[in-house]
Design an enzyme around this catalytic site. Structure first.
Site, PDB file in Angstrom:
ATOM      1  N   ILE A 180     -14.339 -19.706 -11.247  1.00 40.46           N
ATOM      2  CA  ILE A 180     -15.032 -20.923 -11.667  1.00 40.46           C
ATOM      3  C   ILE A 180     -14.710 -22.097 -10.740  1.00 40.46           C
ATOM      4  O   ILE A 180     -13.563 -22.288 -10.344  1.00 40.46           O
ATOM      5  CB  ILE A 180     -14.646 -21.288 -13.114  1.00 40.46           C
ATOM      6  CG1 ILE A 180     -15.180 -20.231 -14.084  1.00 40.46           C
ATOM      7  CG2 ILE A 180     -15.184 -22.655 -13.509  1.00 40.46           C
ATOM      8  CD1 ILE A 180     -14.761 -20.464 -15.525  1.00 40.46           C
ATOM      9  N   GLY A 236     -13.640 -15.466 -13.042  1.00 42.76           N
ATOM     10  CA  GLY A 236     -15.011 -15.088 -13.363  1.00 42.76           C
ATOM     11  C   GLY A 236     -15.527 -13.923 -12.535  1.00 42.76           C
ATOM     12  O   GLY A 236     -16.462 -13.239 -12.938  1.00 42.76           O
ATOM     13  N   ASP A 239     -15.029 -10.869 -14.547  1.00 40.47           N
ATOM     14  CA  ASP A 239     -16.087 -10.810 -15.558  1.00 40.47           C
ATOM     15  C   ASP A 239     -17.365 -10.237 -14.958  1.00 40.47           C
ATOM     16  O   ASP A 239     -18.047  -9.409 -15.567  1.00 40.47           O
ATOM     17  CB  ASP A 239     -16.377 -12.208 -16.108  1.00 40.47           C
ATOM     18  CG  ASP A 239     -15.199 -12.804 -16.859  1.00 40.47           C
ATOM     19  OD1 ASP A 239     -14.943 -12.373 -17.995  1.00 40.47           O
ATOM     20  OD2 ASP A 239     -14.546 -13.707 -16.312  1.00 40.47           O
ATOM     21  N   GLU A 259      -7.337 -16.591 -16.060  1.00 40.65           N
ATOM     22  CA  GLU A 259      -7.582 -17.620 -17.072  1.00 40.65           C
ATOM     23  C   GLU A 259      -6.338 -18.135 -17.774  1.00 40.65           C
ATOM     24  O   GLU A 259      -6.252 -19.335 -18.080  1.00 40.65           O
ATOM     25  CB  GLU A 259      -8.594 -17.096 -18.108  1.00 40.65           C
ATOM     26  CG  GLU A 259     -10.047 -17.139 -17.645  1.00 40.65           C
ATOM     27  CD  GLU A 259     -10.417 -15.979 -16.738  1.00 40.65           C
ATOM     28  OE1 GLU A 259     -11.589 -15.892 -16.332  1.00 40.65           O
ATOM     29  OE2 GLU A 259      -9.519 -15.148 -16.421  1.00 40.65           O
ATOM     30  N   ASP A 267     -13.398 -15.699 -21.418  1.00 36.20           N
ATOM     31  CA  ASP A 267     -14.374 -15.722 -22.514  1.00 36.20           C
ATOM     32  C   ASP A 267     -15.791 -15.297 -22.124  1.00 36.20           C
ATOM     33  O   ASP A 267     -16.723 -15.465 -22.922  1.00 36.20           O
ATOM     34  CB  ASP A 267     -14.430 -17.111 -23.148  1.00 36.20           C
ATOM     35  CG  ASP A 267     -14.709 -18.219 -22.143  1.00 36.20           C
ATOM     36  OD1 ASP A 267     -14.981 -17.908 -20.963  1.00 36.20           O
ATOM     37  OD2 ASP A 267     -14.646 -19.399 -22.528  1.00 36.20           O
TER      38      ASP A 267
END
Length: 390
Positions: A180, A236, A239, A259, A267
């Site tokens: 991010i 991310g 993810d 994170e 999340d």
């Protein structure tokens, strides 16, 4: 004499040596089968026997004899055709590019006109294959606000693109992604709007759901997606690649669920998908709670990636070769397989089998099966088949 209807379906499969074998299923109580052929054209099981009809009266012996004679001739013709395919080799290797794939990889990539983005670049790598590249190399491909919006738009278009049959995702510059972009997204994350705690929570829930969709859209895309990871795959990025179907990486790659070092729980998909990807809850917990790096060799051993390459060029060449191989197959078969694999991951065996039966009761009627079988019988490479768009 009463004969129940007889219907033949021939399904052909490759043995581990690339030889063509097959089975025959007869509806109506009869049974028969073609054994797989070895590399010398010899059957690996006894010759098949055909029985026409499952119920008859003794007075129907002459008719049964005639049927058996016809069956024997049919069997002989089919076995002759099948034996003729015993020298058929499908020279597809994931370890080296075919000449056509090499030529395709050397061509300059062509940007796709309807994919114009700020944070990603979409090019046509070769026929039926798109290359989606995270394209902020000066920011280590950090995921800014534009990225979360554009990747959704990109894969929604790809899902509907009948010319695309496989996708390769990679990162420009020195690493896959640093995760991010906190500088760009701080206002959304750290200063959410709302008059009280309930309204702030409502806003954040909507925002998180929107970000989750960015990677869920990859998983829901019916086209197989291959992640080609080099350097860092942080936050991310984990993810993102967890939502892809196949993962390759370079020797210098590392993965980091970052994170917890930022004071929050991941999340947007890692905690939900990664345990199912690698099948080791203890390892997932360790990586999540400690935020330590997982290097390429451990990623390979754990099953996060399926292959590791010396450098980025070798990895991309292999990824494009695999994508080309996939794109040469029936899109009905490939996309149906992806959808059912994901469904099976999230449902029981019985539920998944029922879903599969419902799926294939229509998909088995495709002309792709006939084209594939005909090509095999004629000893033609499957890449010579022209499948209709899907």
């Amino acid at each position: 004499m009463r004969h129940e209807g007889v219907l033949f379906f021939f399904f052909f499969a490759l043995s581990k040596d690339g030889e063509l074998g097959g089975t025959s299923l007869l509806k109506g109580g009869g049974r028969g089968g073609f054994g797989a052929l070895d590399q010398h054209g010899e059957r690996l099981c006894p010759p098949p026997k055909f029985f026409f009809g499952s119920k008859s009266h003794s007075s129907g012996a002459p008719e049964m004899a005639t049927a058996m004679t016809v069956s024997s001739k049919l069997r002989g013709l089919l076995m002759q055709q099948l034996r003729g395919t015993s020298q058929l080799y499908f020279n597809i290797s994931l370890r080296s590019l075919s000449s056509s794939a090499q030529e395709a990889s050397k061509r300059a990539p062509e940007e796709v006109s309807d994919h114009n983005y700020e944070s990603i670049q979409v090019t046509s790598a070769q026929k039926h294959v798109l290359h989606v590249q995270l394209n902020r190399p000066e920011k280590r491909n950090a995921m800014n606000r534009a990225f979360w919006r554009e990747l959704v738009e990109c894969f929604q278009k790809i899902s509907k693109d009948s010319d695309c049959r496989a996708v390769v995702v990679s990162g420009a510059g020195k690493m896959f992604t640093s995760g991010i972009d906190l500088m760009d997204m701080a206002s959304e994350l750290m200063q959410p709007s709302g008059d009280d705690a309930a309204r702030i929570a409502w806003y954040l829930r909507d925002l998180i759901s929107k970000y989750q969709k960015t990677f869920t859209v990859i998983e829901k895309c019916p086209k197989p997606v291959i992640a080609a990871i080099h350097g860092g795959c942080i936050g991310g990025g984990v993810d993102l690649v967890s939502a892809c179907d196949i993962r390759y990486c370079t020797q210098d790659a590392f993965f980091q669920i970052k994170e917890v070092d930022m004071g929050l729980a991941a999340d947007v998909g890692t905690l939900q998908r990664l345990p199912k990807v690698i099948g080791n809850q203890s390892l997932v917990n360790e990586l999540t709670f400690s935020a330590r790096k997982m290097m390429a060799d451990e990623a390979l051993d754990s099953g996060l990636v399926s292959r590791v390459f010396q450098d980025k060029d070798a990895m991309l060449n292999a990824a494009f070769a695999l994508a080309a191989d996939i794109s040469s197959k029936s899109p009905v078969a490939v996309q149906g397989s992806k959808i059912n694999l994901i469904y099976s991951r999230d449902h029981s065996v019985d539920e998944s089998l029922a879903y599969m039966a419902t799926w294939n009761m229509s998909m088995l009627q495709t002309q792709d099966i006939i084209k594939s079988v005909q090509a095999a019988m004629e000893k033609r490479d499957t890449k010579s088949i022209t499948f209709s768009k899907l």
